[in-house]
Design an enzyme around this catalytic site. Structure first.
Site, short mmCIF file in Angstrom:
data_model
loop_
_atom_site.label_atom_id
_atom_site.label_comp_id
_atom_site.label_asym_id
_atom_site.label_seq_id
_atom_site.Cartn_x
_atom_site.Cartn_y
_atom_site.Cartn_z
N TYR A 79 0.91 -1.28 0.00
CA TYR A 79 -0.08 0.19 0.03
C TYR A 79 0.90 1.29 0.00
O TYR A 79 2.02 1.22 0.77
CB TYR A 79 -0.76 -0.14 1.40
CG TYR A 79 -2.16 0.99 1.19
CD1 TYR A 79 -3.09 0.47 0.32
CD2 TYR A 79 -2.31 2.10 2.06
CE1 TYR A 79 -4.26 1.34 0.26
CE2 TYR A 79 -3.30 2.77 1.88
CZ TYR A 79 -4.37 2.49 1.16
OH TYR A 79 -5.49 3.19 1.03
N ASN A 172 -15.45 4.60 4.29
CA ASN A 172 -16.63 4.26 3.28
C ASN A 172 -17.41 5.29 3.23
O ASN A 172 -17.97 5.62 1.96
CB ASN A 172 -17.24 2.93 3.85
CG ASN A 172 -16.09 1.84 3.61
OD1 ASN A 172 -15.38 2.02 2.82
ND2 ASN A 172 -16.35 0.73 4.45
N SER A 200 -21.18 -3.82 -1.91
CA SER A 200 -20.01 -3.57 -1.08
C SER A 200 -20.46 -2.33 -0.07
O SER A 200 -21.72 -1.97 -0.18
CB SER A 200 -18.83 -2.97 -1.76
OG SER A 200 -19.22 -1.69 -2.42
#
EC number: 1.3.1.104
Lengths: 386, 386
Positions: A79, A172, A200
């Site tokens: 990442y 999110n 999702s």
């Protein structure tokens, strides 16, 4: 990560001056080498001196922190955003803390801190804070305050935040809200967005927020045995239409979608892609001229594939979305977006993505709970509570 | 296409009033049904009355018009921008004229026309004008004036435009200039663009214009027997570096490119893609963070394929470029861009892409010359001169 550096070194020096004051014994999940979480994580104990806070310091205890895919990727070393390694937790080798999202409760503040007080709920201001831990020592500006349930009640709100809502608010819901509002102006009641990954967490937030903002939406999901049930639940959340990947890829089904859009008097202006490959081609093709697709994930591990003609003749644009980078130097945007999400939670208008919760009760080392969380992530988002 | 509609209908009506005035007998290449040019083109004779011009009308004769890929695609019916079909050329069935680029000389103007006079060189203001023809009748605003060679000389310019330069000025040089200047601000002397299709006409213009604007550039070309010679000629034109598609796709070669860019003190901010597929992936990967790729062609017939990570973690954006659409309603931008290209031609700073020229001498029907041009396009751009 100066807040991390401080938290054990300074207490240790102080310890030589006063052997009798109380110390908080804290635990943090760390790694010294990148690798699979099951191989490289360990729990480190460290102490926080809660009797000698510097004027701007704040001590917090953790209420909950989730296992996000990006947390796993950070540990694996794949990442791009990485926490600095430090010996500040008392390890011999420099080690990095795990976890980026989490909800904390303030337990003590320094003499200069006016924005926070004991009992307040806070989240980290920045990524790489290290949220897989029992406690943290930081400065007041390392944290953003959220209303705790008592404060929401005192303000007359129908609901207070849950620990899950607070601990998973930073990624999110912000991703969904910002993708829908920060790039393309959709006309309420008319314009459409289309997204893949409709089941999702971000997809469900986008469907809900789309409905709250009165945008039409199409969610693409994979076919499955209980398709009708899932379609109904997504429409209940707020999706205007739900289609399968087969329909997304079908030339025959295209005119049906065109007709939906035509009937609305609007245009399909925005696509949200977290899958890539054929699925990204399919949603891009549904857009009207001058459409934008934002890619925020790549669940199929296939690249984003777009026909040349869409670029040239439909003036299609394909861009990326990374909430970390967008908000890194834009505290105002982060605050205003958080406030909107908080308000919807307090008003009961937004449903959080449920997590599978595991309580840390001290019977197992902390890192084993997160290792189990990583292993169980296939079953749903894992949240460790304290 | 009102200028097309007029040109035979009005003269025919007038012809009933005056049987003795002169008429220009003109030829135009038309088609009534889409298909392969070898099957569907025909030559239509029509007359233009040059004694009864309306006040704003202009009669022009053609000096040259090229065969462009988009002209062929229009005839095939696979190009989104299409000329209207009309019976104005005297056909029984409605027919569409061919050709979008061309250079004309004014032979007569109406009483109200002050911006043009006989002898002036002009190009069509808009696409779909129909340039595969000997003459045209239009209004003054159907044309944009270019300097003819005598005018350039009178203005003290070292060079006048050639017929090839005038007849091919509207698409390729404008495409190259606008892609380099209209989207991303490249810092002269520092920043880089990278393009595939380095030996294409647009690619060569981009290398030259890049050098004129002092931008660093990397041109990607296919390997070939005379590679060294082609590399040398492209560097002579203005490319800073020339690499092969194999090098573009090679992980090992990546650090060499990074080093070139680092040494310049600039960044690779812009990619120009006319190939697609792996080649587009390769040039996109070379860009620094926040880079933009403009797709203006798809010679490989492969879609544009971009890894998800470039979008999310490098904030890469992929967009399209279509000169027709960009300039459709922006006459000011078209004029200022044309003026820059004209100035560089007149100063001898820009070399045109050479065409293979065929003179129309009346021995063969006009459409056969263009049919031959289509067939011979594989050998290089074809220009029919008059």
């Amino acid at each position: 990560m100066y807040s991390v550096l401080k938290q054990s070194i300074r207490p240790r020096l102080l310890a030589t001056h006063n052997q009798f004051r109380t110390m908080i014994t804290a635990q943090a999940v760390l790694y010294t080498q990148h690798g699979e979480p099951k191989d490289v994580l360990f729990t480190q104990s460290f102490e926080i001196d809660d009797d000698n806070l510097a004027p701007n310091e704040v001590i917090v205890k953790t209420l909950g922190s989730p296992v996000n895919p990006s947390d796993i990727n950070q540990i694996q070393g794949v990442y791009p955003s990485k926490p600095a390694k430090t010996t500040g937790f008392g390890t011999t080798e420099p080690a990095a803390p795990c976890g980026n999202e989490g909800l904390f409760e303030v337990i003590k503040v320094g003499s200069n801190v006016s924005s926070l007080e004991a009992g307040d709920w806070v989240i980290p201001s920045h990524v790489n804070f290290g949220t897989w831990r029992t406690h943290a020592l930081g400065n007041d500006d390392d944290f953003i305050k959220l209303p705790n349930p008592a404060q929401s009640k005192a303000n007359g709100k129908p609901n207070g935040l849950t620990i899950n809502q607070g601990a998973t608010i930073s990624v999110n819901p912000l991703t969904a809200y910002l993708m829908l509002t920060h790039y393309v102006k959709l006309t309420p009641g008319k314009d459409w967005f289309i997204q893949n990954g409709g089941t999702s967490a971000v997809g469900k937030y986008a469907s809900q927020i789309g409905k709250l903002l009165n945008f039409n939406s199409i969610s693409v999901i994979r076919d499955r045995p209980n398709l009708d049930e899932v379609v109904a639940s997504l429409k209940e959340l707020g999706a205007t239409q739900v289609i399968t990947e087969d329909q997304n890829n079908s030339r025959e089904f295209g005119p049906t979608i065109k007709e939906w859009i035509k009937q609305s008097g609007g245009e399909a202006k925005l696509a949200l892609n977290c899958v890539g490959g054929k699925s990204s081609t399919g949603i891009a093709r549904k857009l009207n001229n001058n459409g934008l697709m934002l890619t925020y994930g790549g669940m199929s591990f296939q690249p984003v594939t777009i026909p040349t003609s869409l670029y040239i003749f439909k003036n299609f644009t394909s861009a990326g979305f990374w909430v970390t980078e967008l908000l890194k130097n834009n505290k105002e945007l982060k605050t205003s977006t958080l406030n909107q999400i908080i308000a919807w939670y307090e008003e009961g208008k937004l449903t959080d993505a449920k997590s599978i919760e595991t309580l840390y009760d001290g019977t197992k080392p902390l890192h084993e709970l997160y290792q189990d969380g990583v292993a169980n992530s296939k079953d749903g988002k894992q949240l460790i509570t304290y």
